[in-house]
Design a protein around this motif. Structure first.
Motif, PDB file in Angstrom:
ATOM      1  N   MET A 225     -44.926 -36.788   6.518  1.00 38.96           N
ATOM      2  CA  MET A 225     -45.053 -36.189   7.827  1.00 38.96           C
ATOM      3  C   MET A 225     -44.247 -34.893   7.878  1.00 38.96           C
ATOM      4  SD  MET A 225     -44.001 -37.739  11.574  1.00 38.96           S
ATOM      5  CE  MET A 225     -42.439 -38.377  11.057  1.00 38.96           C
ATOM      6  N   ASN A 226     -44.839 -33.856   8.425  1.00 38.51           N
ATOM      7  CA  ASN A 226     -44.197 -32.559   8.566  1.00 38.51           C
ATOM      8  C   ASN A 226     -43.514 -32.508   9.933  1.00 38.51           C
ATOM      9  OD1 ASN A 226     -43.711 -29.785   9.141  1.00 38.51           O
ATOM     10  ND2 ASN A 226     -45.255 -29.205   7.633  1.00 38.51           N
ATOM     11  N   THR A 227     -42.168 -32.515   9.950  1.00 38.42           N
ATOM     12  CA  THR A 227     -41.436 -32.561  11.220  1.00 38.42           C
ATOM     13  C   THR A 227     -41.650 -31.307  12.056  1.00 38.42           C
ATOM     14  OG1 THR A 227     -39.413 -31.740  10.161  1.00 38.42           O
ATOM     15  CG2 THR A 227     -39.664 -34.134  10.349  1.00 38.42           C
ATOM     16  N   LYS A 228     -41.876 -30.183  11.419  1.00 38.08           N
ATOM     17  CA  LYS A 228     -42.141 -28.955  12.173  1.00 38.08           C
ATOM     18  C   LYS A 228     -43.469 -29.075  12.916  1.00 38.08           C
ATOM     19  CE  LYS A 228     -39.516 -26.014   9.030  1.00 38.08           C
ATOM     20  NZ  LYS A 228     -39.597 -24.964   8.017  1.00 38.08           N
ATOM     21  N   VAL A 229     -44.487 -29.590  12.251  1.00 41.50           N
ATOM     22  CA  VAL A 229     -45.795 -29.779  12.880  1.00 41.50           C
ATOM     23  C   VAL A 229     -45.674 -30.771  14.035  1.00 41.50           C
ATOM     24  CG1 VAL A 229     -48.125 -30.714  12.559  1.00 41.50           C
ATOM     25  CG2 VAL A 229     -47.177 -29.116  10.885  1.00 41.50           C
ATOM     26  N   GLU A 230     -44.949 -31.852  13.814  1.00 39.44           N
ATOM     27  CA  GLU A 230     -44.777 -32.849  14.876  1.00 39.44           C
ATOM     28  C   GLU A 230     -44.072 -32.243  16.089  1.00 39.44           C
ATOM     29  OE1 GLU A 230     -46.295 -35.833  14.893  1.00 39.44           O
ATOM     30  OE2 GLU A 230     -47.138 -35.060  13.032  1.00 39.44           O
ATOM     31  N   SER A 231     -43.114 -31.382  15.862  1.00 39.93           N
ATOM     32  CA  SER A 231     -42.422 -30.702  16.963  1.00 39.93           C
ATOM     33  C   SER A 231     -43.371 -29.760  17.693  1.00 39.93           C
ATOM     34  CB  SER A 231     -41.220 -29.917  16.447  1.00 39.93           C
ATOM     35  OG  SER A 231     -40.226 -30.785  15.960  1.00 39.93           O
ATOM     36  N   LEU A 232     -44.195 -29.032  16.959  1.00 38.30           N
ATOM     37  CA  LEU A 232     -45.147 -28.107  17.576  1.00 38.30           C
ATOM     38  C   LEU A 232     -46.163 -28.837  18.458  1.00 38.30           C
ATOM     39  CD1 LEU A 232     -45.847 -25.741  14.548  1.00 38.30           C
ATOM     40  CD2 LEU A 232     -44.669 -25.124  16.671  1.00 38.30           C
TER      41      LEU A 232
END
Length: 156
Positions: free
Chosen positions: A1-8
């Motif tokens: 999981m990409n945490t930056k994508v999840e934040s976006l």
């Protein structure tokens, strides 16, 4: 999981973008560490980026005409801030200070402009979501103002 994508995905600005578009934006994000009591930016400074709080606590404040500090809001994990100058090219209208060790995701406006110039569909989705968000806020503000005026009439 990409945490930056999840934040976006949690930010209204990016909710309608697809996974590839989010990944493209995430590639441009850089991490910024802010120690306690450090100011990220202050009132009147040029604005070049928006931020997402990865972890930590930040205080957003402004000043009265008499120079008194007014705390506006405390932000924590998952919150975002600093996006308004992207739309109006104005300077910073508040001060942001870390209350504890904080890690932020920084997204530069220039990177967003560059991505949008190359992908008009992405830009359209972005601005459409912004429009819907601010229309909802305007409707709520209009309702609240009407209610406040009604109260004023009743108790005047």
């Amino acid at each position: 999981m990409n945490t930056k994508v999840e934040s976006l995905k949690k930010i209204y600005l990016f909710q309608k973008l697809n996974q590839d578009e989010l990944l493209h934006i995430a590639e441009k994000i850089r991490e910024v560490h802010l120690p306690p009591r450090n100011v990220l930016y202050d009132i009147g400074e040029d604005a070049e980026s928006m931020y997402i709080v990865k972890y930590g606590t930040l205080q957003i404040s402004t000043s009265t005409s008499h120079g008194d500090d007014v705390n506006l809001i405390t932000l924590g994990e998952g919150d975002h801030f600093g996006e308004l100058p992207f739309f109006d090219d104005e300077k910073r209208s508040a001060k942001v200070e870390a209350k504890e060790n904080s890690e932020l995701y920084e997204l530069r406006y220039a990177d967003l402009h560059d991505m949008f110039s190359k992908n008009k569909e992405m830009e359209l989705k972005f601005y459409k979501e912004v429009t819907h968000y601010y229309i909802r806020r305007l409707r709520k503000l209009t309702h609240d103002l009407a209610y406040a005026r009604e109260l004023r009439k009743r108790f005047a």
